[in-house]
Motif scaffolding. Sequence first.
Motif, PDB file in Angstrom:
ATOM      1  N   GLY A  40       0.571  -1.047  -0.001  1.00  0.00           N
ATOM      2  CA  GLY A  40       0.234  -0.203   0.228  1.00  0.00           C
ATOM      3  C   GLY A  40       1.215   1.345   0.575  1.00  0.00           C
ATOM      4  N   ASP A  41       0.336   2.483   0.157  1.00  0.00           N
ATOM      5  CA  ASP A  41       0.921   3.594   0.532  1.00  0.00           C
ATOM      6  C   ASP A  41       1.062   4.197   2.016  1.00  0.00           C
ATOM      7  OD1 ASP A  41       0.759   3.585  -2.221  1.00  0.00           O
ATOM      8  OD2 ASP A  41      -0.631   4.288  -2.091  1.00  0.00           O
ATOM      9  N   ILE A  42       1.714   5.258   2.220  1.00  0.00           N
ATOM     10  CA  ILE A  42       2.016   5.635   3.790  1.00  0.00           C
ATOM     11  C   ILE A  42       1.858   7.128   3.882  1.00  0.00           C
ATOM     12  CG2 ILE A  42       2.859   5.518   5.804  1.00  0.00           C
ATOM     13  CD1 ILE A  42       3.690   3.099   5.652  1.00  0.00           C
ATOM     14  N   TRP A  43       2.078   7.387   3.764  1.00  0.00           N
ATOM     15  CA  TRP A  43       1.963   9.451   3.955  1.00  0.00           C
ATOM     16  C   TRP A  43       2.470  10.131   4.980  1.00  0.00           C
ATOM     17  CZ3 TRP A  43       0.940  13.478  -0.352  1.00  0.00           C
ATOM     18  CH2 TRP A  43       1.116  12.514  -1.847  1.00  0.00           C
ATOM     19  N   GLY A  44       3.133  10.853   5.164  1.00  0.00           N
ATOM     20  CA  GLY A  44       3.421  10.966   6.609  1.00  0.00           C
ATOM     21  C   GLY A  44       3.842  12.994   6.690  1.00  0.00           C
ATOM     22  N   TYR A  45       3.552  12.672   8.096  1.00  0.00           N
ATOM     23  CA  TYR A  45       4.705  14.391   8.459  1.00  0.00           C
ATOM     24  C   TYR A  45       6.420  13.490   8.279  1.00  0.00           C
ATOM     25  CZ  TYR A  45       1.174  17.343  10.365  1.00  0.00           C
ATOM     26  OH  TYR A  45       0.015  17.698  11.067  1.00  0.00           O
ATOM     27  N   PRO A  46       6.987  14.587   7.002  1.00  0.00           N
ATOM     28  CA  PRO A  46       8.400  13.991   7.534  1.00  0.00           C
ATOM     29  C   PRO A  46       9.108  14.289   9.094  1.00  0.00           C
ATOM     30  CG  PRO A  46       7.914  16.222   6.496  1.00  0.00           C
ATOM     31  CD  PRO A  46       7.043  15.887   7.136  1.00  0.00           C
ATOM     32  N   GLU A  47      10.148  13.334   9.264  1.00  0.00           N
ATOM     33  CA  GLU A  47      10.814  13.109  10.392  1.00  0.00           C
ATOM     34  C   GLU A  47      11.462  14.720  10.923  1.00  0.00           C
ATOM     35  OE1 GLU A  47      13.105   9.918  13.769  1.00  0.00           O
ATOM     36  OE2 GLU A  47      13.270   9.996  10.962  1.00  0.00           O
ATOM     37  N   GLY A  48      10.943  14.613  11.793  1.00  0.00           N
ATOM     38  CA  GLY A  48      11.807  16.223  12.779  1.00  0.00           C
ATOM     39  C   GLY A  48      11.059  17.143  12.758  1.00  0.00           C
ATOM     40  N   GLU A  49       9.624  17.482  11.887  1.00  0.00           N
ATOM     41  CA  GLU A  49       8.401  18.186  11.791  1.00  0.00           C
ATOM     42  C   GLU A  49       7.671  18.336  13.274  1.00  0.00           C
ATOM     43  OE1 GLU A  49       6.866  21.118  11.103  1.00  0.00           O
ATOM     44  OE2 GLU A  49       7.131  20.029   8.648  1.00  0.00           O
ATOM     45  N   VAL A  50       6.943  19.499  13.572  1.00  0.00           N
ATOM     46  CA  VAL A  50       6.286  19.440  15.063  1.00  0.00           C
ATOM     47  C   VAL A  50       4.767  19.236  14.496  1.00  0.00           C
ATOM     48  CG1 VAL A  50       8.457  21.259  16.000  1.00  0.00           C
ATOM     49  CG2 VAL A  50       6.104  22.000  14.276  1.00  0.00           C
ATOM     50  N   TYR A  51       4.473  18.635  15.351  1.00  0.00           N
ATOM     51  CA  TYR A  51       2.507  18.239  14.845  1.00  0.00           C
ATOM     52  C   TYR A  51       1.748  18.976  16.630  1.00  0.00           C
ATOM     53  CZ  TYR A  51       3.571  14.399  18.850  1.00  0.00           C
ATOM     54  OH  TYR A  51       3.661  13.544  19.466  1.00  0.00           O
ATOM     55  N   PHE A  52       0.312  18.530  16.711  1.00  0.00           N
ATOM     56  CA  PHE A  52      -0.227  19.346  17.186  1.00  0.00           C
ATOM     57  C   PHE A  52      -1.459  17.738  17.341  1.00  0.00           C
ATOM     58  CE2 PHE A  52       2.344  23.293  15.607  1.00  0.00           C
ATOM     59  CZ  PHE A  52       2.946  23.248  17.033  1.00  0.00           C
ATOM     60  N   PRO A  53      -2.420  18.412  18.296  1.00  0.00           N
ATOM     61  CA  PRO A  53      -3.184  17.429  18.934  1.00  0.00           C
ATOM     62  C   PRO A  53      -3.998  17.487  17.379  1.00  0.00           C
ATOM     63  CG  PRO A  53      -3.063  19.108  20.967  1.00  0.00           C
ATOM     64  CD  PRO A  53      -2.304  19.650  19.908  1.00  0.00           C
ATOM     65  N   GLY A  54      -4.568  15.972  17.424  1.00  0.00           N
ATOM     66  CA  GLY A  54      -5.043  15.824  16.026  1.00  0.00           C
ATOM     67  C   GLY A  54      -4.446  15.882  14.556  1.00  0.00           C
ATOM     68  N   SER A  55      -2.973  16.042  14.521  1.00  0.00           N
ATOM     69  CA  SER A  55      -2.444  15.876  13.241  1.00  0.00           C
ATOM     70  C   SER A  55      -2.282  15.190  13.297  1.00  0.00           C
ATOM     71  CB  SER A  55      -0.763  16.874  13.648  1.00  0.00           C
ATOM     72  OG  SER A  55      -1.086  18.103  14.267  1.00  0.00           O
ATOM     73  N   PRO A  56      -2.258  14.198  12.002  1.00  0.00           N
ATOM     74  CA  PRO A  56      -2.583  13.616  11.386  1.00  0.00           C
ATOM     75  C   PRO A  56      -0.758  13.207  11.118  1.00  0.00           C
ATOM     76  CG  PRO A  56      -2.967  15.115   9.208  1.00  0.00           C
ATOM     77  CD  PRO A  56      -3.297  15.757  10.683  1.00  0.00           C
TER      78      PRO A  56
END
Length: 442
Positions: free
Chosen positions: A102-118
């Motif tokens: 299949g496929d995987i998408w994501g925030y790239p490593e090192g990026e910051v995130y917040f509540p609810g961020s996929p």
Amino acid sequence: MNTADLGLPVAVPSTALFTDQYELTMLQAALRSGTADRHSVFEVFTRRLPEGRRYGVVGGTGRVLDAVENFRFDETILGFLRERGILDEPTLDRLADFRFRGDIWGYPEGEVYFPGSPVMRVEGTFAEAVLLETVILSILNHDSAVAAAASRMSVAAGGRPLMEMGARRTHELAAVAAARAAYVGGFHTTSDLAAGFRYNIPTVGTSAHAFTLLHDTERDAFTAQVDTLGSGTTLLVDTFDVAEAVRTAVEVAGPGLGAVRIDSGDLLLIAHRVRQQLDELGATKTKIVVTSDLDEYAIASLAAAPVDAYGVGTQLVTGSGHPTCSMVYKLVARADGDTPGTPLRPVAKRSMGAKTSLGGRKWAARRLDADGIAEAEVIGTGPVPAELADRQLLVPLVSGGTVVAREPLDAARERHIAARDQLPLSATQLSRGEAVLPTEYL
């Protein structure tokens, strides 16, 4: 960077059993009900940040890609599952040639995130996507917790070098992952040679109190170390009397002594005294390294001290009080049948309390103000507004089962610094508070 990038041999064990049994029993039941091949979308997110944290840090993405590639059921693993009676033969046959396609998408490593961020989206058949839940969460929850702690410590250090030295405070394999995550979060070196070997992180280390106690005198110990490692080494000066040890260290190594390390006591007071003594002895360029149960608050309290570098162990590898990020892996959309191209329908848990989720395949973007500072994390399931099109956060990681996002570890480290610098200044405050960016849903 892993050992494959360095051309070094390394055993790559299967990650297929790094999972919970119910992932496999769900697969077996889905095969029987005819729903196993329905196209499904799973997302990784956290409903809230750990108490008091202003932002999260995505850590472990590269390790997730390794785990997905190596998620294979060989004969030994299939034999184990058969002997335990966990799965029936049709399910074992299905797993025998399992590959995530299949496929995987994501925030790239090192990026910051917040509540609810996929922070990660996994798409494929239910059969292949559901099996990856536990291993993905295991990696992201651990590594992101350490990376966030490292980031806060990096801010507190104000540019002074940070050494990761927590291997003896956690599981031996977790120590390697923690060193990697710490490097992403802003640390400069590690004491763990396995992490240096596998990920090419710079390593450091000289001697402990045991080396001093081994010798008849402190002078003998210092002489042996300098003769072996050179005058640029770091001498540990708090085994007995600090002032006497500093005097002996300079006498043995000369004014070119690289550094002295302080591992106990009132670090603020001792650092000032040692700096004054070193300068009086002519060792004006000798650096002072401090260790001893440091966390971001202790590091911040030493901001005005003449300290040149910090060594951090226990608090770092345990997430400085928050050893997990509480990320979850939820089915958010699925097809009504297994025919390719069947439209997806949003699905979501609707239980009582705080454990609800938002259905639908999501995109995420970070809106900036006129000065280029982030002002909101925007998440939606419909069309992406034109003004946010070039601010989208998810990137392709795996396409058709093939990893497409390999990168050096330094790239993740640099990305984190850039992402953190784009946050409002209040993000770097160590005082407790809410997420520095609001999450908006469209």
